[in-house]
Design an enzyme around this catalytic site. Structure first.
Site, PDB file in Angstrom:
ATOM      1  N   GLY A 156      52.475  -7.143  53.754  1.00  0.00           N
ATOM      2  CA  GLY A 156      51.907  -7.432  52.447  1.00  0.00           C
ATOM      3  C   GLY A 156      50.454  -7.839  52.505  1.00  0.00           C
ATOM      4  CG  ASP A 181      61.960   0.143  51.759  1.00  0.00           C
ATOM      5  OD1 ASP A 181      62.195  -0.220  50.587  1.00  0.00           O
ATOM      6  OD2 ASP A 181      62.776   0.761  52.466  1.00  0.00           O
ATOM      7  CG  LEU A 182      54.164  -3.246  50.990  1.00  0.00           C
ATOM      8  CD1 LEU A 182      53.166  -2.133  50.691  1.00  0.00           C
ATOM      9  CD2 LEU A 182      53.871  -4.489  50.154  1.00  0.00           C
ATOM     10  CG  ASP A 183      52.891  -3.253  54.669  1.00  0.00           C
ATOM     11  OD1 ASP A 183      52.213  -2.219  54.556  1.00  0.00           O
ATOM     12  OD2 ASP A 183      52.550  -4.360  54.195  1.00  0.00           O
ATOM     13  CD  GLU A 184      60.302  -3.343  56.061  1.00  0.00           C
ATOM     14  OE1 GLU A 184      60.646  -2.897  57.164  1.00  0.00           O
ATOM     15  OE2 GLU A 184      60.472  -4.517  55.700  1.00  0.00           O
TER      16      GLU A 184
END
Length: 239
Positions: A156, A181-184
């Site tokens: 994030g 999925d953020l930064d996943e």
């Protein structure tokens, strides 16, 4: 598996379509997911940037020097800060402001530009916007982001500030494929640098920028050379 090959001296030269047609029955027999990629073709990429230009400038320099092994066809941005630098490199600069009302239209323009130029990859070179699920799905396996932390830690916003608050002794950068999925997304490459308690958040940001540039450039080059294979939420990278 990744196999690089060339015809031996004196062997008949086959067109790519002939190779594909000849291999297709074998692939069907064994249920393979497969592709042929001529090494003479450089992948075409679009860069996206916001207001931090270090990765953008690094990639443009590597492109002009021939190291990137890919051709940049344009730069898109939600700000107009880097127009002069981009146009100095002889590249088109597409300014698309992003607000809640214009986000869908801006992303549709990205996709249309990529389709028009038959682009292979969108590179988020510190593009500080979260792409919509629709755009992410359209670019599955064709969108690379640089995140300024050693994922999966400090996801994030403001990861260097998060790292400082935890008193870490090493900071990092991670290049990964973008997913909903953020930064996943599956990680392609990472780098780290040692820091101390004396380093401020601003120091961590400065130290980290060199890492971000080198890590992102490696990921883009390896993707362009078809050295990265997706395997679920992981990657296999052939070095």
């Amino acid at each position: 598996m990744r196999t690089a090959f060339r015809a031996s001296d004196g062997a008949p030269t086959l067109a790519l379509a002939e190779l594909q047609a000849g291999f297709a029955p074998i692939a069907r027999r064994f249920g393979m997911a497969w592709a042929f990629h001529p090494t003479s073709r450089k992948p075409l990429i679009v860069l996206a940037v916001s207001r931090f230009g270090h990765c953008l400038n690094d990639l443009m320099h590597r492109w002009r020097s021939g190291w990137l092994k890919a051709d940049i066809v344009g730069v898109v941005s939600n700000h107009d800060d880097f127009r002069q630098e981009v146009e100095w490199h002889g590249l088109p600069h597409l300014y698309r402001p992003v607000t809640p009302q214009t986000k869908a239209e801006a992303e549709a323009d990205f996709l249309a530009y990529m389709a028009e130029h038959d682009c292979d990859l969108l590179v988020l070179a510190r593009y500080m916007q979260v792409l919509s699920a629709q755009t992410v799905n359209a670019l599955h396996g064709r969108c690379i982001n640089i995140h300024h932390s050693f994922l999966p830690g400090f996801k994030g916003a403001k990861p260097y500030h998060q790292a400082y608050a935890r008193g870490v002794k090493m900071i990092g950068a991670s290049a990964h494929y973008v997913t909903a999925d953020l930064d996943e997304g599956p990680i392609i490459e990472q780098g780290v640098e040692r820091v101390t308690h004396a380093d401020t958040p601003d120091d961590l940001i400065e130290i980290g920028r060199d890492l971000e540039c080198t890590v992102l450039a490696r990921a883009v080059r390896w993707h362009g050379e078809h050295r990265v294979l997706l395997a679920g939420n992981r990657t296999v990278v052939f070095r």
